[in-house]
Design a protein around this motif. Sequence first.
Motif, PDB file in Angstrom:
ATOM      1  N   ARG A 273      -3.046 -10.176   1.822  1.00  0.00           N
ATOM      2  CA  ARG A 273      -3.876  -9.004   2.111  1.00  0.00           C
ATOM      3  C   ARG A 273      -4.935  -9.337   3.153  1.00  0.00           C
ATOM      4  NH1 ARG A 273      -8.601  -8.718  -1.316  1.00  0.00           N
ATOM      5  NH2 ARG A 273      -8.780 -10.608  -2.593  1.00  0.00           N
TER       6      ARG A 273
ATOM      7  N   ASP B 178       0.819  -1.209   0.000  1.00  0.00           N
ATOM      8  CA  ASP B 178       0.000   0.000   0.000  1.00  0.00           C
ATOM      9  C   ASP B 178       0.854   1.261   0.000  1.00  0.00           C
ATOM     10  OD1 ASP B 178      -2.201  -1.640   0.042  1.00  0.00           O
ATOM     11  OD2 ASP B 178      -2.545  -1.436   2.205  1.00  0.00           O
TER      12      ASP B 178
ATOM     13  N   SER C  77      -4.718  -3.514  -0.212  1.00  0.00           N
ATOM     14  CA  SER C  77      -5.078  -3.280  -1.608  1.00  0.00           C
ATOM     15  C   SER C  77      -5.169  -4.577  -2.394  1.00  0.00           C
ATOM     16  CB  SER C  77      -4.038  -2.377  -2.281  1.00  0.00           C
ATOM     17  OG  SER C  77      -3.845  -1.190  -1.557  1.00  0.00           O
TER      18      SER C  77
END
Length: 318
Positions: free
Chosen positions: A241, A216, A235
């Motif tokens: 993530r 990010d 993201s």
Amino acid sequence: MTGYCVSDIAAITGGVLSGDGAAPVTGAVIDSRAVTPGALFAAIPGERVDGHDYIGKAFDLGASCCLAQRVPAGETRPVICVPDTAAALETLARAYRARFAIPVLGVTGSVGKTTAKEMVASVLAQRWNTLKTEKNFNNQLGVPLTLFRLEPEHQAAVVEMGVSHFGDMAPLAAMVFTIIGHAHLEFLRDRRGVLQEKTSVLDTMPDDAVAFCNGDDDLLRAMTCRQRKVTFGLSDGCDVRAVDVRDLGDGGSTCTIVAGARRIPVRIRAYGQHMVYAALEGAAVGIEYGLTDDEIIRGIAAYQPVGSRANVVRTARY
């Protein structure tokens, strides 16, 4: 520290030894108050306090030897004289680290280093005996002192690193980059200068090492390197993530960590979005080193803040 005697230290650092060199060395300190029998006391000259003034006290407390830039008048106990005490400590740390065939992971970034170090170490500790940097001792002196704490029973180490790079001193299996922010700009000019300084450690790391990067962060996302790069973040496109992030207030947060086909539900027992990034860092390292989902879940849940960080204090008015 194990396996060295005073004469060994002199040979490794290239110092001139005065006094007997037979005594074993059991550790290294830079504060005379921390001397225990068998320790090496490194006399560091400072702006306000000069460690050389405490060499006699260190010997009285049981130091095996002192590493110093001069020998105090009349001192007959073992002093290893070197041009630069801090540089000699780095040289000694490099040699000592080379004795251990274990993964050593570095953690750096403008913010979040200590939190990331604690989280990564908490995850790895679910499988291995893991050494970690104490508190936030991440500077030119703190990194060697961390490496001197390595013992034969350790199976991994997580070392926090400040703005200077120590790749030559601590050959790294992996590096975690938390974020590139507006820090040390008086020396590094702008964020690109920070990126260059922080990532210079990669120049000394082997090709098969791993760079864990905050996906990010625009600069870290765009960074290229010889090593394999693993990104983490919130993201889309990050290798590891977090989704379904839920804030539980001062009770922490929950999220699901996604890495390929793996979905790992975790509870983070500290509040704030920055802790989600710390959990991602721990999970990314755990996945890379083959830990199971259960081990990663337990490691993230076992995280404890350092000192008074993130402690919630209840008052009569709240």
